[in-house]
Design an enzyme around this catalytic site. Sequence first.
Site, PDB file in Angstrom:
ATOM      1  N   GLU A  98       0.834  -1.203   0.000  1.00  0.00           N
ATOM      2  CA  GLU A  98       0.000   0.000   0.000  1.00  0.00           C
ATOM      3  C   GLU A  98       0.867   1.251   0.000  1.00  0.00           C
ATOM      4  OE1 GLU A  98      -2.484   1.555  -0.529  1.00  0.00           O
ATOM      5  OE2 GLU A  98      -4.290   0.983   0.537  1.00  0.00           O
ATOM      6  N   ASP A  99       0.297   2.351  -0.444  1.00  0.00           N
ATOM      7  CA  ASP A  99       1.039   3.607  -0.377  1.00  0.00           C
ATOM      8  C   ASP A  99       1.021   4.185   1.037  1.00  0.00           C
ATOM      9  OD1 ASP A  99      -1.693   4.148  -0.485  1.00  0.00           O
ATOM     10  OD2 ASP A  99      -1.567   5.539  -2.173  1.00  0.00           O
ATOM     11  N   ASP A 102      -4.003   5.496   6.513  1.00  0.00           N
ATOM     12  CA  ASP A 102      -4.451   6.758   7.098  1.00  0.00           C
ATOM     13  C   ASP A 102      -5.468   6.436   8.200  1.00  0.00           C
ATOM     14  OD1 ASP A 102      -4.973   9.525   7.304  1.00  0.00           O
ATOM     15  OD2 ASP A 102      -6.396   9.501   5.660  1.00  0.00           O
ATOM     16  N   PHE A 151      -1.980  16.071   4.394  1.00  0.00           N
ATOM     17  CA  PHE A 151      -2.269  15.383   3.146  1.00  0.00           C
ATOM     18  C   PHE A 151      -1.050  15.515   2.239  1.00  0.00           C
ATOM     19  CE2 PHE A 151      -3.992  14.475  -0.980  1.00  0.00           C
ATOM     20  CZ  PHE A 151      -4.846  13.423  -0.711  1.00  0.00           C
ATOM     21  N   ARG A 164       1.328  12.249  -8.876  1.00  0.00           N
ATOM     22  CA  ARG A 164       1.866  10.913  -8.587  1.00  0.00           C
ATOM     23  C   ARG A 164       3.321  10.787  -9.038  1.00  0.00           C
ATOM     24  NH1 ARG A 164      -2.507   7.557  -7.224  1.00  0.00           N
ATOM     25  NH2 ARG A 164      -4.437   7.912  -8.343  1.00  0.00           N
TER      26      ARG A 164
HETATM   27  P1  IMP Z   1      -7.535   5.040   4.763  1.00  0.00           P
HETATM   28  O1  IMP Z   1      -8.646   4.134   4.379  1.00  0.00           O
HETATM   29  O2  IMP Z   1      -8.067   6.301   5.413  1.00  0.00           O
HETATM   30  O3  IMP Z   1      -6.470   4.391   5.609  1.00  0.00           O
HETATM   31  O4  IMP Z   1      -6.872   5.603   3.442  1.00  0.00           O
HETATM   32  C1  IMP Z   1      -6.088   4.861   2.632  1.00  0.00           C
HETATM   33  C2  IMP Z   1      -6.031   5.429   1.247  1.00  0.00           C
HETATM   34  O5  IMP Z   1      -6.384   6.813   1.197  1.00  0.00           O
HETATM   35  C3  IMP Z   1      -4.631   5.364   0.716  1.00  0.00           C
HETATM   36  O6  IMP Z   1      -4.396   4.155   0.051  1.00  0.00           O
HETATM   37  C4  IMP Z   1      -4.546   6.569  -0.193  1.00  0.00           C
HETATM   38  O7  IMP Z   1      -4.958   6.223  -1.493  1.00  0.00           O
HETATM   39  C5  IMP Z   1      -5.508   7.562   0.392  1.00  0.00           C
HETATM   40  N1  IMP Z   1      -4.798   8.562   1.217  1.00  0.00           N
HETATM   41  C6  IMP Z   1      -4.799   8.662   2.564  1.00  0.00           C
HETATM   42  N2  IMP Z   1      -4.041   9.698   2.983  1.00  0.00           N
HETATM   43  C7  IMP Z   1      -3.531  10.243   1.861  1.00  0.00           C
HETATM   44  C8  IMP Z   1      -2.629  11.357   1.634  1.00  0.00           C
HETATM   45  O8  IMP Z   1      -2.126  12.044   2.545  1.00  0.00           O
HETATM   46  N3  IMP Z   1      -2.341  11.610   0.334  1.00  0.00           N
HETATM   47  C9  IMP Z   1      -2.846  10.898  -0.701  1.00  0.00           C
HETATM   48  N4  IMP Z   1      -3.662   9.852  -0.538  1.00  0.00           N
HETATM   49  C10 IMP Z   1      -4.011   9.537   0.731  1.00  0.00           C
HETATM   50 MG    MG Z   2      -4.252   4.000  -2.234  1.00  0.00          MG
END
Ligand code: IMP
Ligand code: MG
Length: 187
Positions: A98-99, A102, A151, A164
Site C-alpha cells: 500500500e502507499d 491513514d 495530506f 503521482r
Molecule cells: P484510509 O482508508 O483512510 O487508511 O486511506 C487509505 C487510502 O487513502 C490510501 O491508500 C490513499 O490512497 C488515500 N490517502 C490517505 N491519505 C492520503 C494522503 O495524505 N495523500 C494521498 N492519498 C491519501
Molecule cells: Mg491508495
Amino acid sequence: MDKDIQKILITEEEIKKRVRELAEDISKEYKEMFPHLVCILKGATVFLTDLIREMNIYLSLDYLGISSYGASTKSSGIIKITKDLDHSIEDRNVLIVEDIVDTGLTLTYLREILSARKPLSLKACALLNKKIRRKIEVPVEYYGFEIPDEFVVGYGLDFNEKYRNLPYISVLKPEIYMYEVMKYEKK
Ligand code: IMP
Ligand code: MG
C-alpha cells in the site's frame, strides 16, 4: 508542477534508503516462501516497482484496484473494487503493498476480503503510516515512514489524480486544495 509544492517531507534519497531497508527485511522473512505481492492501485505502484527491484528472492505480483477517495482530501470510508486480482491467492504467502495507511479503513477492508480467499499468510507493507489519523486499529507489519496529519502527494500518491510522478513526498500549498475542491463542486 512543482510550483504547487509547499514543502518536501521526505526526499528522494531518504525514500531510496528506506525502501532498500524494507526490501532487505521483507526478503529475509520471505526468502523461501515465494511471496505473492498484491499492489494496491494506483498509489502503491511507484513504491512497488522500487521495492521489488531491491528484493533478490523469487516472488510473484498481482494488482488490486480500489478507490476510496473522491475529490476531497478526507477519507470517505467508502471503498470500491475497480479491478480484481487476476490470480488466486489460496495457499499463498500474500503481502499487501500500500502507499499509505491513514484512517485504517481501507486496509481493514482489504485484509478482510483477502483473508476470505484463504491465503497461507497475509501481511501488509505500506510506505507511509499516519498513525495519528486512525479510526480503526489495523496491523501494518512493515512501513517506511510515520508521518504527521497532513495530506501528502508524490511518489505514487495523488491529489485528484495529479502529482503521482513527483519523486519525493510533499505537501501542497493550501490554495491548490481549495482551488481543486471548488472546481469539483462546480461540475
Ligand atoms: P484510509 O482508508 O483512510 O487508511 O486511506 C487509505 C487510502 O487513502 C490510501 O491508500 C490513499 O490512497 C488515500 N490517502 C490517505 N491519505 C492520503 C494522503 O495524505 N495523500 C494521498 N492519498 C491519501
Ligand atoms: Mg491508495
